[in-house]
Design a protein around this motif. Sequence first.
Motif, PDB file in Angstrom:
ATOM      1  N   ASN A  24       0.887  -1.220  -0.017  1.00  0.00           N
ATOM      2  CA  ASN A  24       0.057  -0.062  -0.053  1.00  0.00           C
ATOM      3  C   ASN A  24       0.535   1.308   0.038  1.00  0.00           C
ATOM      4  N   GLY A  25       1.661   1.425  -1.182  1.00  0.00           N
ATOM      5  CA  GLY A  25       2.490   2.758  -1.238  1.00  0.00           C
ATOM      6  C   GLY A  25       3.801   2.777  -0.849  1.00  0.00           C
ATOM      7  N   ASN A  26       4.173   1.389  -0.644  1.00  0.00           N
ATOM      8  CA  ASN A  26       5.615   1.521  -0.115  1.00  0.00           C
ATOM      9  C   ASN A  26       6.462   1.704  -1.601  1.00  0.00           C
ATOM     10  N   ARG A  27       7.928   1.975  -1.261  1.00  0.00           N
ATOM     11  CA  ARG A  27       8.795   2.247  -2.259  1.00  0.00           C
ATOM     12  C   ARG A  27       9.370   0.866  -2.669  1.00  0.00           C
ATOM     13  N   VAL A  28       9.274   0.925  -4.011  1.00  0.00           N
ATOM     14  CA  VAL A  28       9.876  -0.434  -4.675  1.00  0.00           C
ATOM     15  C   VAL A  28      10.704   0.069  -5.773  1.00  0.00           C
ATOM     16  N   THR A  29      11.999  -0.392  -5.762  1.00  0.00           N
ATOM     17  CA  THR A  29      12.879   0.026  -6.963  1.00  0.00           C
ATOM     18  C   THR A  29      12.391  -0.477  -8.333  1.00  0.00           C
ATOM     19  N   ARG A  30      12.677   0.209  -9.148  1.00  0.00           N
ATOM     20  CA  ARG A  30      12.542  -0.320 -10.861  1.00  0.00           C
ATOM     21  C   ARG A  30      13.282  -1.618 -10.889  1.00  0.00           C
ATOM     22  N   THR A  31      14.374  -1.880 -10.393  1.00  0.00           N
ATOM     23  CA  THR A  31      14.973  -3.138 -10.702  1.00  0.00           C
ATOM     24  C   THR A  31      14.243  -4.274 -10.019  1.00  0.00           C
ATOM     25  N   GLN A  32      13.853  -4.143  -8.557  1.00  0.00           N
ATOM     26  CA  GLN A  32      13.101  -4.930  -7.880  1.00  0.00           C
ATOM     27  C   GLN A  32      11.732  -5.422  -8.497  1.00  0.00           C
ATOM     28  N   ALA A  33      11.119  -4.273  -9.207  1.00  0.00           N
ATOM     29  CA  ALA A  33       9.908  -4.668  -9.962  1.00  0.00           C
ATOM     30  C   ALA A  33       9.951  -4.992 -11.311  1.00  0.00           C
ATOM     31  N   GLY A  34      11.329  -5.317 -12.013  1.00  0.00           N
ATOM     32  CA  GLY A  34      11.500  -5.439 -13.210  1.00  0.00           C
ATOM     33  C   GLY A  34      10.900  -6.940 -13.780  1.00  0.00           C
ATOM     34  N   ASN A  35      10.682  -7.869 -12.877  1.00  0.00           N
ATOM     35  CA  ASN A  35       9.956  -9.067 -13.542  1.00  0.00           C
ATOM     36  C   ASN A  35       8.375  -9.302 -12.805  1.00  0.00           C
ATOM     37  N   LYS A  36       7.816  -9.799 -13.662  1.00  0.00           N
ATOM     38  CA  LYS A  36       6.285 -10.422 -13.026  1.00  0.00           C
ATOM     39  C   LYS A  36       6.221 -10.780 -11.715  1.00  0.00           C
ATOM     40  N   PRO A  37       5.440 -10.157 -10.959  1.00  0.00           N
ATOM     41  CA  PRO A  37       5.137 -10.540  -9.638  1.00  0.00           C
ATOM     42  C   PRO A  37       4.389 -11.638  -9.466  1.00  0.00           C
ATOM     43  N   SER A  38       4.289 -12.481  -8.100  1.00  0.00           N
ATOM     44  CA  SER A  38       3.354 -13.422  -7.850  1.00  0.00           C
ATOM     45  C   SER A  38       2.392 -12.418  -7.127  1.00  0.00           C
ATOM     46  N   ASN A 145     -16.737  -2.382  -8.922  1.00  0.00           N
ATOM     47  CA  ASN A 145     -15.608  -1.845  -8.602  1.00  0.00           C
ATOM     48  C   ASN A 145     -14.479  -2.767  -8.369  1.00  0.00           C
ATOM     49  N   PRO A 146     -13.282  -2.447  -8.190  1.00  0.00           N
ATOM     50  CA  PRO A 146     -12.309  -3.428  -7.851  1.00  0.00           C
ATOM     51  C   PRO A 146     -12.693  -4.217  -6.395  1.00  0.00           C
ATOM     52  N   VAL A 147     -12.590  -5.532  -6.435  1.00  0.00           N
ATOM     53  CA  VAL A 147     -12.508  -6.272  -5.179  1.00  0.00           C
ATOM     54  C   VAL A 147     -11.297  -6.306  -4.427  1.00  0.00           C
ATOM     55  N   ALA A 148     -10.053  -6.103  -4.991  1.00  0.00           N
ATOM     56  CA  ALA A 148      -8.991  -6.138  -4.314  1.00  0.00           C
ATOM     57  C   ALA A 148      -7.928  -5.087  -4.877  1.00  0.00           C
ATOM     58  N   LYS A 149      -7.228  -4.215  -4.300  1.00  0.00           N
ATOM     59  CA  LYS A 149      -6.226  -3.269  -4.712  1.00  0.00           C
ATOM     60  C   LYS A 149      -4.866  -3.332  -3.964  1.00  0.00           C
ATOM     61  N   ASN A 150      -3.827  -2.739  -4.525  1.00  0.00           N
ATOM     62  CA  ASN A 150      -2.649  -2.771  -3.780  1.00  0.00           C
ATOM     63  C   ASN A 150      -1.677  -1.765  -4.742  1.00  0.00           C
ATOM     64  N   TYR A 151      -0.790  -1.206  -4.291  1.00  0.00           N
ATOM     65  CA  TYR A 151       0.036  -0.167  -5.135  1.00  0.00           C
ATOM     66  C   TYR A 151       1.479   0.003  -4.290  1.00  0.00           C
ATOM     67  N   PHE A 152       2.461   0.366  -5.468  1.00  0.00           N
ATOM     68  CA  PHE A 152       3.717   0.765  -4.841  1.00  0.00           C
ATOM     69  C   PHE A 152       3.871   2.008  -5.579  1.00  0.00           C
ATOM     70  N   GLN A 153       5.232   2.515  -4.896  1.00  0.00           N
ATOM     71  CA  GLN A 153       5.858   3.874  -5.710  1.00  0.00           C
ATOM     72  C   GLN A 153       7.260   3.375  -6.180  1.00  0.00           C
ATOM     73  N   THR A 154       7.450   4.255  -7.265  1.00  0.00           N
ATOM     74  CA  THR A 154       8.876   4.101  -7.799  1.00  0.00           C
ATOM     75  C   THR A 154       9.255   5.383  -8.461  1.00  0.00           C
ATOM     76  N   THR A 155      10.583   5.599  -8.335  1.00  0.00           N
ATOM     77  CA  THR A 155      11.372   6.613  -9.448  1.00  0.00           C
ATOM     78  C   THR A 155      12.258   6.220 -10.479  1.00  0.00           C
ATOM     79  N   PHE A 156      12.553   6.866 -11.107  1.00  0.00           N
ATOM     80  CA  PHE A 156      13.620   6.610 -12.129  1.00  0.00           C
ATOM     81  C   PHE A 156      14.848   6.360 -11.565  1.00  0.00           C
TER      82      PHE A 156
END
Length: 157
Positions: A24-38, A145-156
């Motif tokens: 719910n809004g934590n920081r994840v780097t572009r490298t960490q998010a580079g591949n499809k998640p589970s 409406n969505p039944v589930a939701k989550n998000y992260f933030q990242t920068t360049f």
Amino acid sequence: MDWETPVANFPLKVVYSDGVEVQNGNRVTRTQAGNKPSVSWNADPNKTYLLAMMDPDAPSRYLPFLGEVLHWMVINVKGGNVTRGEEVVPYGPPGPPPGLGAHRYVFLVYEQPELITVDEQMKTSRLARIRYSIQDFAKKHNLGNPVAKNYFQTTFF
């Protein structure tokens, strides 16, 4: 759409290969998010779902004139088994432009009332993913409406 508020009592778990979990809004780097998640949620085994990943902040969160960008879509997910759904838009890792601040990457799950079919242009055209309205898609297919939701933030950087 309220991109950030989680859906009550219906958590969406998103974990990248190195164990980094979206929370719910934590920081994840572009490298960490580079591949499809589970991705998993409290799915009813008898229902069908749609999973989408959106960036609502193109080109920046404070000036999103390019609209939403679709980064991933899996339809016809039976009982929450994402790997057995139909991936109509392959996973596209985050790519916020340098110098324009953090982007939010939002995972949404909708319950489908029936199976969905999409046109080939959506599957093949990168341009079709820019200014993509998940709300219009949900309305067209009676998803509500969505039944589930989550998000992260990242920068360049």
